[in-house]
Scaffold this motif. Structure first.
Motif, mmCIF file in Angstrom:
data_model
loop_
_atom_site.group_PDB
_atom_site.id
_atom_site.type_symbol
_atom_site.label_atom_id
_atom_site.label_comp_id
_atom_site.label_asym_id
_atom_site.label_seq_id
_atom_site.Cartn_x
_atom_site.Cartn_y
_atom_site.Cartn_z
ATOM 1 N N LYS A 316 0.854 -1.185 0.000
ATOM 2 C CA LYS A 316 0.000 0.000 0.000
ATOM 3 C C LYS A 316 0.891 1.237 0.000
ATOM 4 O O LYS A 316 1.624 1.486 0.951
ATOM 5 N N PRO A 317 0.875 2.017 -1.076
ATOM 6 C CA PRO A 317 1.737 3.207 -1.126
ATOM 7 C C PRO A 317 1.375 4.219 -0.046
ATOM 8 O O PRO A 317 0.208 4.341 0.345
ATOM 9 N N THR A 318 2.377 4.944 0.407
ATOM 10 C CA THR A 318 2.162 5.987 1.407
ATOM 11 C C THR A 318 2.498 7.375 0.892
ATOM 12 O O THR A 318 2.126 8.367 1.512
ATOM 13 N N GLU A 319 3.213 7.446 -0.238
ATOM 14 C CA GLU A 319 3.523 8.746 -0.829
ATOM 15 C C GLU A 319 3.770 8.591 -2.324
ATOM 16 O O GLU A 319 4.058 7.493 -2.812
ATOM 17 N N LEU A 320 3.629 9.705 -3.033
ATOM 18 C CA LEU A 320 3.658 9.679 -4.496
ATOM 19 C C LEU A 320 4.991 9.182 -5.044
ATOM 20 O O LEU A 320 5.032 8.400 -5.994
ATOM 21 N N HIS A 321 6.075 9.630 -4.457
ATOM 22 C CA HIS A 321 7.402 9.295 -4.983
ATOM 23 C C HIS A 321 8.104 8.241 -4.128
ATOM 24 O O HIS A 321 9.332 8.210 -4.052
ATOM 25 N N GLN A 322 7.336 7.385 -3.512
ATOM 26 C CA GLN A 322 7.877 6.346 -2.631
ATOM 27 C C GLN A 322 8.838 5.428 -3.370
ATOM 28 O O GLN A 322 8.590 5.013 -4.500
ATOM 29 N N ARG A 323 9.950 5.113 -2.712
ATOM 30 C CA ARG A 323 10.928 4.175 -3.262
ATOM 31 C C ARG A 323 10.804 2.824 -2.572
ATOM 32 O O ARG A 323 10.330 2.736 -1.435
ATOM 33 N N ILE A 324 11.281 1.802 -3.269
ATOM 34 C CA ILE A 324 11.137 0.453 -2.725
ATOM 35 C C ILE A 324 12.168 -0.470 -3.372
ATOM 36 O O ILE A 324 12.655 -0.196 -4.470
ATOM 37 N N GLY A 325 12.516 -1.543 -2.674
ATOM 38 C CA GLY A 325 13.343 -2.583 -3.272
ATOM 39 C C GLY A 325 12.492 -3.446 -4.194
ATOM 40 O O GLY A 325 11.299 -3.638 -3.955
ATOM 41 N N LEU A 326 13.097 -3.969 -5.244
ATOM 42 C CA LEU A 326 12.345 -4.734 -6.236
ATOM 43 C C LEU A 326 13.139 -5.952 -6.696
ATOM 44 O O LEU A 326 14.319 -5.852 -7.023
ATOM 45 N N VAL A 327 12.460 -7.093 -6.711
ATOM 46 C CA VAL A 327 12.986 -8.333 -7.280
ATOM 47 C C VAL A 327 11.899 -8.897 -8.166
ATOM 48 O O VAL A 327 10.747 -9.010 -7.737
ATOM 49 N N PHE A 328 12.229 -9.222 -9.410
ATOM 50 C CA PHE A 328 11.202 -9.794 -10.282
ATOM 51 C C PHE A 328 11.826 -10.731 -11.293
ATOM 52 O O PHE A 328 13.018 -10.684 -11.565
ATOM 53 N N GLY A 329 10.962 -11.592 -11.854
ATOM 54 C CA GLY A 329 11.422 -12.480 -12.912
ATOM 55 C C GLY A 329 10.855 -13.875 -12.778
ATOM 56 O O GLY A 329 9.709 -14.064 -12.349
#
Length: 363
Positions: A316-329
């Motif tokens: 659930k986002p908390t701010e417009l420009h929120q950053r986060i770690g990402l793993v995908f594939g």
């Protein structure tokens, strides 16, 4: 050069999808076509490059300009952002928009009809590679505006988890221009026919293999990685004689659209995890403009997108420009990384030789 005359255009594809929903108004299709038009214009600007004086930083004579993220803006960043705005704001399909290049959400101009959708976008992902002619792209996500949302638009209306996206996609500006799209019914790929100016369906059903022998990560940050990421990379690098029993190849393009496209085409795993380099930031990539749309695409193609510990699309986002770690594939690899985050492991030892006291990647 032989041409196939029976290919489906993007417009035809959207009409076929709309027929599955007889009550649909057509606004959604029109919005996607506006986005496609923006991508065509950006593709042409990228192709002209220095011939049109479009390389380099924006406002070079004034010492450059910095966006809200604290990053130097390229000329093509600013132009691409303007193209996205001008191409989508007029049609009456949107209530508001937000971009990586803008500090705040943007209202549809007074006098223009308002719609029920929201769009968030990264107008030119990977733009740091523009001047060396590496593939770049545009990423977009479409959301439904809450029923009670009104203008002026409030930031809160955009703060929806990725699971609520109506559609997501990206354009890849490479040797050919491609549009990858999901409307919640799998993932399809279109290639721009430069003679007709039309996106033609060339990849009707994209799926990601569950297993892979490729991974992508920026190893210059290895000293800042958390232990589960170190463990995973160590096991991959150990190859066929290590615990995984197979050799892996490592890739890193530093353009997430290009990374995502490679994984969609042949499998793999991409990691830009949270690390300790800047403890004030939960990651490098933007949740709304990058992680969520790419996450939806990957999962619709049978892959998995994660924070490293849990599903990306549940955040659930908390701010417009929120950053986060990402793993995908590839699903099995991402699930392995999640398992490593959620089980106790030893920080060092014989099973982690590359990170031991005399390691290649020293703590």
């Amino acid at each position: 050069m032989p041409f196939r005359t029976n290919r489906t255009t993007l417009t035809q594809y959207l009409i076929e999808e709309r027929r599955r929903y007889p009550s649909a108004s057509g606004d959604f299709n029109a919005l996607i076509l506006d986005v496609a038009m923006a991508c065509k214009q950006i593709a042409k600007a990228v192709a002209y490059g220095e011939l049109a004086g479009l390389h380099g930083e924006h406002n070079e004579d004034a010492g450059g300009s910095i966006n809200f993220q604290g990053e130097a803006q390229k000329k093509l960043d600013v132009l691409s952002n303007d193209i996205f705005i001008k191409t989508t704001e007029w049609g009456g399909h949107l209530l508001g928009m937000a971009s990586e290049e803008m500090d705040e959400a943007l209202d549809i101009p007074e006098g223009n009809p308002k719609g029920r959708y929201l769009i968030v976008f990264d107008p030119l992902d990977g733009s740091s590679n523009i001047d060396v002619n590496v593939s770049v792209g545009s990423i977009f996500s479409i959301l439904r505006a809450p029923d009670d949302a009104t203008a002026p638009i409030q930031e809160e209306v955009f703060l929806q988890p990725g699971s609520q996206q109506v559609a997501a996609g990206y354009a890849l500006y490479g040797p050919s221009t491609m549009l990858i799209l999901t409307v919640g019914n799998g993932v399809v790929g279109f290639t721009l026919d430069p003679a007709l100016g039309e996106f033609m369906l060339t990849h009707p059903s994209i799926t990601i293999p569950e297993d892979t022998q490729e991974f992508a990560i920026n190893t210059s940050n290895s000293r800042f990685w958390e232990a589960p990421v170190k463990r995973y990379v160590d096991e991959c690098l150990a190859g066929s004689t290590g615990p995984r029993g197979k050799d892996f190849n490592m890739r890193w393009i530093a353009s997430m659209v290009a990374e995502a496209h490679r994984i969609l085409m042949r499998g793999g795993v991409f990691m830009y995890p949270r690390d300790t380099k800047d403890p004030s930031k939960a990651g490098k990539l933007r949740l709304l403009y990058e992680a969520n749309p790419v996450g939806m695409i990957i999962e619709q193609a049978g892959g998995r997108a994660s924070t490293g510990s849990y599903p990306m699309l549940d955040v659930k986002p908390t701010e417009l420009h929120q950053r986060i770690g990402l793993v995908f594939g590839s699903k099995n690899e991402v699930e392995r990384i999640e398992r490593y985050h959620n089980e106790p492991i030893e920080e060092k030892g014989e099973d982690m030789p590359l990170f031991a006291e005399r390691s290649l990647f020293r703590d």
